[in-house]
Design an enzyme around this catalytic site. Structure first.
Site, mmCIF file in Angstrom:
data_model
loop_
_atom_site.group_PDB
_atom_site.id
_atom_site.type_symbol
_atom_site.label_atom_id
_atom_site.label_comp_id
_atom_site.label_asym_id
_atom_site.label_seq_id
_atom_site.Cartn_x
_atom_site.Cartn_y
_atom_site.Cartn_z
ATOM 1 C CB ALA A 10 8.545 17.321 5.816
ATOM 2 C CB ALA A 11 6.667 22.052 5.978
ATOM 3 C CB CYS A 42 8.648 8.969 10.734
ATOM 4 S SG CYS A 42 7.458 10.322 10.855
ATOM 5 C CG ASP A 287 5.203 18.935 12.234
ATOM 6 O OD1 ASP A 287 4.329 18.552 11.434
ATOM 7 O OD2 ASP A 287 6.163 18.219 12.599
ATOM 8 C CG ASN A 309 6.601 15.999 2.550
ATOM 9 O OD1 ASN A 309 7.474 16.512 1.876
ATOM 10 N ND2 ASN A 309 6.845 15.097 3.484
ATOM 11 C CE1 TYR A 429 -10.062 -13.708 -2.348
ATOM 12 C CE2 TYR A 429 -10.631 -14.306 -4.605
ATOM 13 C CZ TYR A 429 -10.333 -14.680 -3.304
ATOM 14 O OH TYR A 429 -10.285 -16.005 -2.958
#
Length: 560
Positions: A10-11, A42, A287, A309, A429
């Site tokens: 990701a990074a 994930c 990470d 990210n 709502y």
């Protein structure tokens, strides 16, 4: 300018892509020792379980795609083995041939991620024992299950990956035992919320072993056969055809150590808000790098793809002259555990107290939408600072709606919301999606009343602690006789709300009173009535009898 990025999940890929979008002239090379890049880590458990059909769905981009889209050279199967910050070169090994070469850089980005923690147990290297970090791991696990017709699994560790793997293996028809060294599954949450996760696992026939350690893994060259739990002498062997080690992860710091960058107090690389380390021209993202807590300002390390990210994009921007800065994290996260969404953001009650806050705690149990359209209970635990009214954190568990509410609350915390602000949010709502007063609204109302009004709250844990310390407390059940017959707080007296005004004289006005109902609303009505009659101290039991019984059940299981 030559940019070298080490790591391509990701990074690393985010940093490379943003740098290219800012600067067409930069030469950008990404080195990756694995063969898969930019994958959804994930999502790996869901491939193992079959919910994701092919691994390609989790690895949609490859090196050729990055070259075509961004003119970024991604070299997979290449491991950076050494960094020389004096000459600004990296040494790279081609894993296919074993040959090495040096590559110079102007700016170096360390996106080396994390490695799974593998305890030094006897048998941990047996066939059939796996970690879950990469597509290669997921392929191997799924292949093992299908080839060996695995029917029994042991999952060691009950954090995010452990819980996801437990769910997916169970869905495949595999009998799962979860072994967790701490007292609850999902130990990042407060115990009174984690206990609900414990209960959900057991409802789905998971053999959950809490406060239990693995002493060895048993088997032979053909594969694992069991896991020894407890002491080697007096423990028990749990039969297993498959073992998942998910006890945690640690940053990959080998290259960082070679580069001489400072490692922060969280044991990840210390960086500034743009990803710079304290070594010139060396950056760290994702990470492997520290972040900081948005509330306390203290260094924080919560390895999540969403944070990785952001950090990658910010650093790619900064390297190429941009002004983006990281704004900190709340550790916002969510995981599905069978029929429940389990979410959290900000500080837990324990963390807030440890940080020195005088906290107000609410357990709010409301349906996510009207019950006439299938609404199901949603439990929100919210923590606020009594001194300022600021919302500090929240945890939410429910069959539906936890994701929406935790995101609203994370947004509120990010912008420093007072609990009173929650009531005034103009939320969407419709009875198909929410109640007219959303659970978020109720959370704000109740916390504001507790902090600034006349409706203080007491948690089940605090009530039990104070009574155990010998404090005299009158606990008053204001429910109907029908509801009381379903379960009570031990030592309580029954004064239904409709009789409370006439029978209030049965209580001592000078002794602390705790009112309760099923979830908290009627208890609050009784609380207000007694205060208006002149009772000096009246608390409402947070989350009512439902929350108290969940707490009591967790305590019983913890002692068993």
């Amino acid at each position: 300018m030559k940019i070298v990025v080490v790591g391509s999940v990701a990074a690393g890929t985010s940093a490379a892509a943003k740098a290219r979008r800012n600067d067409e002239s930069a030469r950008i090379t990404v080195y990756e020792r694995d063969h898969d890049i930019s994958y959804s880590g994930c999502g790996l458990p869901y491939f193992v379980g079959g919910e994701v059909e092919t691994i390609d769905e989790l690895t949609p981009r490859d090196a050729a795609w990055f070259k075509a889209r961004y003119d970024v050279e991604v070299r997979t199967g290449h491991e950076v083995t050494d960094v020389d910050v004096t000459t600004r070169t990296v040494t790279v090994r081609d894993l296919a041939t074993g040959s090495t070469f040096e590559d110079p850089y102007d700016e170096l980005v360390l996106a080396t991620g994390v490695r799974s923690v593998v305890p030094p147990l006897a048998g941990v290297d047996l066939p059939g024992v796996f970690t879950v970090r990469s597509p290669s791991d997921a392929r191997a696990i799924r292949g093992w299950i299908e080839q060996r017709k695995a029917r029994r699994a042991v999952v060691v560790g009950a954090g995010y990956i452990g819980l996801e793997m437990t769910e997916q293996l169970t869905e495949r028809g595999i009998a799962v035992t979860v072994v967790e060294a701490l007292e609850h599954a999902m130990p990042r949450m407060d115990a009174d919320m984690s206990a609900r996760v414990d209960a959900e696992l057991r409802r789905n026939d998971v053999d959950l072993r809490l406060a239990t350690r693995v002493s060895a893994i048993e088997g032979d060259h053909d594969g694992v056969t069991g896991v020894r739990v407890g002491s080697p002498e007096d423990g028990e062997t749990v039969a297993a055809d498959l073992v998942i080690m998910s006890v945690g992860v640690r940053p990959n710091l080998e290259l960082a150590t070679q580069a001489g960058v400072t490692i922060g107090p969280t044991h990840a690389i210390a960086v500034d808000r743009q990803g710079r380390t304290d070594v010139p021209h060396v950056w760290a993202v994702g990470d492997v790098a520290e972040s900081f807590n948005l509330i306390t300002g203290e260094p924080a390390w919560v390895p999540l793809g969403s944070t990785a990210n952001k950090m990658g994009r910010i650093t790619g921007d900064a390297i190429t002259g941009g002004t983006l800065e990281h704004r900190g994290i709340l550790g916002t996260s969510i995981v599905r555990v069978f029929d429940l969404g389990v979410a959290q953001t900000g500080l837990t009650e324990d963390q807030a107290r440890a940080a020195g806050y005088d906290v107000e705690v609410l357990h709010n149990i409301k349906p996510d939408r009207p019950e006439y359209l299938g609404g199901k209970p949603l439990v929100i635990k919210a923590v606020a600072d009594r001194a300022t009214g600021r919302l500090l954190g929240a945890q939410a568990i429910g069959a539906s709606g936890a994701d929406k509410r935790i995101d609203v609350l994370a947004t509120a915390i990010t912008y420093g919301a007072d609990v009173a602000d929650l009531f005034h949010l103009d939320l969407a709502y419709s009875p198909t999606y929410a109640t007219t007063k959303d659970p978020v609204h109720y959370t704000g109302m109740a916390l504001d009343n507790a902090i600034r009004g006349t409706a203080p709250l007491i948690t089940p844990a605090e009530l039990d602690r104070r009574r155990a310390d010998g404090e005299k407390i009158q606990v008053v059940d204001v429910r109907s006789a029908k509801d009381r017959a379903k379960g009570v707080v031990a030592g309580s007296v029954h004064l239904p709300l409709k009789e409370l005004r006439a029978r209030a004289g049965e209580l001592d006005r000078d002794v602390l009173v705790v009112t309760y109902c099923n979830k908290g609303v009627t208890g609050n009505a009784g609380q207000n009535l007694l205060r208006n009659l002149g009772f000096a101290q009246v608390y409402n039991l947070s989350g009512g009898n439902q929350n108290y019984q969940a707490w009591a059940a967790a305590q019983r299981l913890g002692r068993s």
